[in-house]
Design an enzyme around this catalytic site. Structure first.
Site, PDB file in Angstrom:
ATOM      1  N   CYS A 171       0.796  -1.232   0.000  1.00 23.75           N
ATOM      2  CA  CYS A 171       0.000   0.000   0.000  1.00 23.75           C
ATOM      3  C   CYS A 171       0.826   1.277   0.000  1.00 23.75           C
ATOM      4  O   CYS A 171       0.264   2.369  -0.096  1.00 23.75           O
ATOM      5  CB  CYS A 171      -0.958  -0.012   1.182  1.00 23.75           C
ATOM      6  SG  CYS A 171      -2.133  -1.376   1.103  1.00 23.75           S
ATOM      7  N   CYS A 184      -0.184   1.747   6.546  1.00 18.26           N
ATOM      8  CA  CYS A 184       0.255   0.394   6.856  1.00 18.26           C
ATOM      9  C   CYS A 184       0.435  -0.363   5.542  1.00 18.26           C
ATOM     10  O   CYS A 184      -0.144   0.003   4.520  1.00 18.26           O
ATOM     11  CB  CYS A 184      -0.758  -0.317   7.749  1.00 18.26           C
ATOM     12  SG  CYS A 184      -2.439  -0.390   7.073  1.00 18.26           S
ATOM     13  N   GLY A 191       0.820  -4.346   3.634  1.00 16.17           N
ATOM     14  CA  GLY A 191       0.657  -5.785   3.720  1.00 16.17           C
ATOM     15  C   GLY A 191       1.963  -6.474   4.074  1.00 16.17           C
ATOM     16  O   GLY A 191       3.042  -5.998   3.732  1.00 16.17           O
ATOM     17  N   HIS A 231      -9.475   3.172  -1.445  1.00 14.35           N
ATOM     18  CA  HIS A 231      -8.065   2.832  -1.282  1.00 14.35           C
ATOM     19  C   HIS A 231      -7.578   2.007  -2.477  1.00 14.35           C
ATOM     20  O   HIS A 231      -7.388   0.801  -2.358  1.00 14.35           O
ATOM     21  CB  HIS A 231      -7.895   2.064   0.034  1.00 14.35           C
ATOM     22  CG  HIS A 231      -6.532   1.528   0.288  1.00 14.35           C
ATOM     23  ND1 HIS A 231      -5.375   2.127  -0.206  1.00 14.35           N
ATOM     24  CD2 HIS A 231      -6.116   0.442   1.003  1.00 14.35           C
ATOM     25  CE1 HIS A 231      -4.323   1.421   0.192  1.00 14.35           C
ATOM     26  NE2 HIS A 231      -4.747   0.391   0.912  1.00 14.35           N
TER      27      HIS A 231
END
Length: 408
Positions: A114, A393, A395, A363
């Site tokens: 991300c 954050c 993955g 997102h």
């Protein structure tokens, strides 16, 4: 030396605070001269549902070329941040050529979950800072409607034998439930956070605050040309509506479709160069890129990444999150992690995602890191704030953060 003399000397030679030092302007600063994005459109039903990654990359680069007021031959490199498509480097190069950038403009892609868009921005900024290039473009794009598989197969047995390595296969929804349970983030806290995100996004859209971020693009939807000019934001979301939704990832879970990030498609871009080059070319300076930090953590609670990345980053520059930072954009992958990050960092909620976040806006994984920069700088301009921190954050258990200075 008397106290009075010390006072006089201090007045004559004031010691700049860490914040003041960052606000200073130097020829070698890496600056942003253009920051734009497409509208965010709903997964599978929105205006971008039939648009592919190469198609959206072409359109955002066409918009960059049209708006940057530069000879495209001056652009040395383009980096596309994308998570799910292994062909992203091909698409970036081909789209750049089709958009009118000459074959002398290089292109590549970056993928770090991300933060892919923010990583692309850091790549281009570092290339500029080191002198490898003079001018570059960072893009973030993700077309979730294309539906690529997250993992085509399980890891090999030797990897699965290590529990933390095996945890890298957890879905993001599962990690959200882990954060909620391990850190006791209640369903009600998540739902109330989500409703506020929707309210802020609705307020921002109705007030026209997103207008200077957006570039209209024309795409095909169901075989017809459609020009999209605004985000697809749901209005009128209430706590009562969100509280009725069933858990999405576990029967007794706390994460739902209403308090998790919207699944959307979109792209964003920033143009970067040194301040000296921007002044030489008569380019508008929107803001300054200061630096970024990355942090790792257990994959099973990946959502708390910003609580590690932000302090790590601020400590490098001697900044205090509460006194020195004006706006914080933290990706709302799930309300569980957003609530945890807000409360753990003891953030003033008024500073955090003032226009709403991914729960309301969406997102698109690769886009988010650049979209937060575009939105954050626009909000800083509107409110005449200076120091922007963006974070998310990632993955498999990571967090990333970056600092930008508004100069508008």
């Amino acid at each position: 030396m008397t106290d009075r003399l010390k006072s006089v000397l201090t007045h004559l030679n004031p010691i700049a605070s860490p914040r003041d030092k960052l606000l200073q302007k130097n020829p070698d600063d890496v600056v942003i001269t253009l920051a734009i994005r497409t509208p965010l459109c709903k997964y599978k039903t929105g205006a971008l549902k039939d648009t592919t990654l190469d198609g959206i990359t072409l359109r955002i680069l066409q918009a960059v070329r049209a708006k940057m007021n530069l000879d495209p031959a001056l652009v040395d490199d383009i980096c596309l941040g994308n998570v799910r498509d292994g062909q992203a480097a091909y698409y970036c190069r081909a789209a750049a050529l089709a958009a009118g950038f000459p074959n002398t403009t290089a292109a590549h892609s970056s993928s770090r979950f991300c933060s892919s868009g923010l990583t692309a921005t850091a790549h281009i900024a570092n290339e500029v800072s080191s002198g490898l290039i003079d001018i570059g473009v960072a893009i973030g794009a993700e077309m979730l409607s294309e539906g690529n598989d997250r993992l085509a197969r399980p890891f090999v047995e030797e990897i699965l034998a290590n529990q933390e390595a095996a945890d890298c296969m957890l879905t993001m929804g599962q990690t959200s439930e882990n954060v909620a349970k391990q850190f006791n983030v209640s369903r009600e806290e998540q739902d109330r956070y989500a409703v506020e995100s929707y309210r802020r996004a609705e307020t921002a859209k109705k007030a026209g605050w997103f207008n200077d971020e957006l570039v209209p693009i024309t795409v095909k939807k169901d075989g017809q040309d459609v020009t999209i000019t605004e985000d697809e934001v749901r209005y009128g979301t209430t706590y009562e509506k969100v509280a009725k939704l069933k858990p999405a990832f576990a029967e007794d879970g706390r994460s739902t479709a209403g308090n998790s990030s919207q699944i959307t498609d979109g792209a964003a871009a920033v143009v970067l160069m040194k301040r000296s080059k921007a002044l030489e070319l008569g380019q508008p300076i929107l803001g300054k890129y200061v630096g970024a930090a990355i942090a790792g953590l257990p994959p099973r609670i990946m959502g708390i990444g910003p609580t590690l990345a932000i302090p790590k980053l601020l400590s490098r520059y001697g900044l205090d999150l509460h006194k020195d930072v004006d706006i914080v954009e933290i990706n709302e992958a799930f309300a569980s992690m957003a609530v945890y990050c807000r409360d753990t960092l003891q953030l003033d909620w008024n500073k955090m995602n003032p226009r709403g976040g991914a729960i309301a806006l969406g997102h698109p994984f690769g886009m988010t890191g650049v979209r937060q920069i575009v939105t954050g700088l626009s909000e800083a301009k509107r409110t005449q704030k200076k120091v922007l921190v963006t974070s998310m954050c990632l993955g498999t258990g990571m967090g990333m953060a970056a600092i930008f200075i508004n100069e508008q």
